[in-house]
Design a protein around this motif. Structure first.
Motif, PDB file in Angstrom:
ATOM      1  N   LEU A 161       0.806  -1.227   0.000  1.00  0.00           N
ATOM      2  CA  LEU A 161       0.000   0.000   0.000  1.00  0.00           C
ATOM      3  C   LEU A 161       0.833   1.269   0.000  1.00  0.00           C
ATOM      4  O   LEU A 161       0.373   2.306  -0.468  1.00  0.00           O
ATOM      5  CB  LEU A 161      -0.933   0.013   1.237  1.00  0.00           C
ATOM      6  CG  LEU A 161      -1.994  -1.079   1.266  1.00  0.00           C
ATOM      7  CD1 LEU A 161      -2.695  -1.098   2.616  1.00  0.00           C
ATOM      8  CD2 LEU A 161      -2.988  -0.853   0.134  1.00  0.00           C
ATOM      9  N   VAL A 162       2.035   1.192   0.568  1.00  0.00           N
ATOM     10  CA  VAL A 162       2.838   2.425   0.683  1.00  0.00           C
ATOM     11  C   VAL A 162       4.145   2.299  -0.111  1.00  0.00           C
ATOM     12  O   VAL A 162       5.110   2.990   0.179  1.00  0.00           O
ATOM     13  CB  VAL A 162       3.106   2.799   2.168  1.00  0.00           C
ATOM     14  CG1 VAL A 162       1.811   3.099   2.882  1.00  0.00           C
ATOM     15  CG2 VAL A 162       3.883   1.712   2.886  1.00  0.00           C
ATOM     16  N   LYS A 163       4.119   1.436  -1.130  1.00  0.00           N
ATOM     17  CA  LYS A 163       5.371   1.193  -1.861  1.00  0.00           C
ATOM     18  C   LYS A 163       5.862   2.438  -2.605  1.00  0.00           C
ATOM     19  O   LYS A 163       7.028   2.529  -2.947  1.00  0.00           O
ATOM     20  CB  LYS A 163       5.244  -0.012  -2.794  1.00  0.00           C
ATOM     21  CG  LYS A 163       4.250   0.135  -3.898  1.00  0.00           C
ATOM     22  CD  LYS A 163       4.309  -1.074  -4.815  1.00  0.00           C
ATOM     23  CE  LYS A 163       3.372  -0.827  -5.971  1.00  0.00           C
ATOM     24  NZ  LYS A 163       2.659  -1.960  -6.439  1.00  0.00           N
ATOM     25  N   ASP A 164       4.953   3.395  -2.831  1.00  0.00           N
ATOM     26  CA  ASP A 164       5.369   4.637  -3.500  1.00  0.00           C
ATOM     27  C   ASP A 164       6.039   5.616  -2.532  1.00  0.00           C
ATOM     28  O   ASP A 164       6.595   6.621  -2.967  1.00  0.00           O
ATOM     29  CB  ASP A 164       4.149   5.306  -4.140  1.00  0.00           C
ATOM     30  CG  ASP A 164       3.039   5.570  -3.129  1.00  0.00           C
ATOM     31  OD1 ASP A 164       2.647   4.623  -2.402  1.00  0.00           O
ATOM     32  OD2 ASP A 164       2.580   6.719  -3.036  1.00  0.00           O
ATOM     33  N   CYS A 165       5.986   5.347  -1.213  1.00  0.00           N
ATOM     34  CA  CYS A 165       6.640   6.244  -0.235  1.00  0.00           C
ATOM     35  C   CYS A 165       8.054   5.706   0.002  1.00  0.00           C
ATOM     36  O   CYS A 165       8.224   4.658   0.626  1.00  0.00           O
ATOM     37  CB  CYS A 165       5.912   6.253   1.110  1.00  0.00           C
ATOM     38  SG  CYS A 165       4.186   6.690   1.012  1.00  0.00           S
ATOM     39  N   GLY A 166       9.018   6.421  -0.482  1.00  0.00           N
ATOM     40  CA  GLY A 166      10.402   5.951  -0.404  1.00  0.00           C
ATOM     41  C   GLY A 166      10.972   5.883   0.999  1.00  0.00           C
ATOM     42  O   GLY A 166      11.965   5.195   1.235  1.00  0.00           O
ATOM     43  N   ASN A 167      10.371   6.586   1.954  1.00  0.00           N
ATOM     44  CA  ASN A 167      10.959   6.655   3.302  1.00  0.00           C
ATOM     45  C   ASN A 167      10.150   5.881   4.355  1.00  0.00           C
ATOM     46  O   ASN A 167      10.239   6.170   5.545  1.00  0.00           O
ATOM     47  CB  ASN A 167      11.121   8.122   3.735  1.00  0.00           C
ATOM     48  CG  ASN A 167       9.792   8.844   3.825  1.00  0.00           C
ATOM     49  OD1 ASN A 167       8.807   8.435   3.220  1.00  0.00           O
ATOM     50  ND2 ASN A 167       9.751   9.922   4.592  1.00  0.00           N
ATOM     51  N   VAL A 168       9.326   4.924   3.893  1.00  0.00           N
ATOM     52  CA  VAL A 168       8.524   4.133   4.845  1.00  0.00           C
ATOM     53  C   VAL A 168       9.026   2.685   4.873  1.00  0.00           C
ATOM     54  O   VAL A 168       9.154   2.040   3.829  1.00  0.00           O
ATOM     55  CB  VAL A 168       7.021   4.159   4.488  1.00  0.00           C
ATOM     56  CG1 VAL A 168       6.219   3.291   5.454  1.00  0.00           C
ATOM     57  CG2 VAL A 168       6.488   5.586   4.511  1.00  0.00           C
ATOM     58  N   LEU A 169       9.322   2.208   6.075  1.00  0.00           N
ATOM     59  CA  LEU A 169       9.733   0.813   6.255  1.00  0.00           C
ATOM     60  C   LEU A 169       8.663   0.123   7.096  1.00  0.00           C
ATOM     61  O   LEU A 169       7.969   0.778   7.872  1.00  0.00           O
ATOM     62  CB  LEU A 169      11.068   0.750   7.003  1.00  0.00           C
ATOM     63  CG  LEU A 169      12.256   1.450   6.321  1.00  0.00           C
ATOM     64  CD1 LEU A 169      13.429   1.535   7.290  1.00  0.00           C
ATOM     65  CD2 LEU A 169      12.642   0.713   5.060  1.00  0.00           C
ATOM     66  N   VAL A 170       8.555  -1.194   6.959  1.00  0.00           N
ATOM     67  CA  VAL A 170       7.541  -1.932   7.729  1.00  0.00           C
ATOM     68  C   VAL A 170       8.216  -3.132   8.389  1.00  0.00           C
ATOM     69  O   VAL A 170       8.920  -3.896   7.725  1.00  0.00           O
ATOM     70  CB  VAL A 170       6.394  -2.432   6.811  1.00  0.00           C
ATOM     71  CG1 VAL A 170       5.242  -2.966   7.644  1.00  0.00           C
ATOM     72  CG2 VAL A 170       5.897  -1.334   5.876  1.00  0.00           C
TER      73      VAL A 170
END
Ligand code: ADP
Length: 158
Positions: A57-66
């Motif tokens: 879902l957030v693959k377009d946000c370069g600065n988000v890790l899970v």
């Protein structure tokens, strides 16, 4: 480098969660979404399934890790040298609960600061537990969860 963590169950992730993730990711240099795995809790989706959905879902946000966390959040954050916790607040009920939680985390580690982000108005009724209940009766969850989560819910309750 200002790092923050956004912890939760995300069982499943909703549009309210992704809204907080995107807004927080636009403020901090790096945002770590922390998926809770508590052996005493019963989840509909496994931690791996929840992580995979959020990553997609957030693959377009370069600065988000899970990542998955199966320990106390303060211990998890200490090991990663993160001091900021982001929590979403839908209303007063959330706030009383979140306030107590933040006090508890501060008692465990005084370096931890909790930052509350109020929900955007269109998401304030969204709650994973109610959405699961709706899905269990084959109700339409469009507009509450992203399409891939709606599909995953349908598959679980088929
Ligand atoms: P919930 O079952 O309440 O969705 P989570 O543990 O998955 O629980 O929530 C993780 C974090 O996301 C919490 O800080 C929670 O308050 C926040 N949150 C959940 N839903 C929303 C929403 N619709 N808007 C804003 N924040 C939310």
């Amino acid at each position: 480098m200002l790092k923050a963590a956004f912890p939760g169950s995300f069982d499943p992730p909703t549009l309210g969660h992704t809204n907080i993730v995107r807004r927080a990711a636009s403020i901090f240099d790096e945002l770590l979404v922390v998926v809770a795995e508590n052996r005493r809790k019963k989840y509909l989706f496994s931690a791996e399934e929840r992580v995979a959905m959020i990553r997609e879902l957030v693959k377009d946000c370069g600065n988000v890790l899970v990542e998955i966390c199966d320990t106390l959040i303060v211990d998890f954050l200490r090991r990663r040298d993160i001091r900021l916790l982001v929590r979403g607040v839908r209303g007063l009920d959330d706030f009383s609960y979140e306030f107590e939680l933040s006090m508890m985390n501060k008692a465990l580690d005084p370096r931890i600061e909790t930052i509350f982000m109020t929900t955007d108005p269109e998401y304030f009724v969204l709650r994973s537990s109610s959405i699961k209940e709706l899905a269990s009766f084959h109700g339409d969850t469009t507009g509450m969860v992203p399409p891939l989560v709606a599909e995953a819910l349908k598959a679980k309750y088929r």
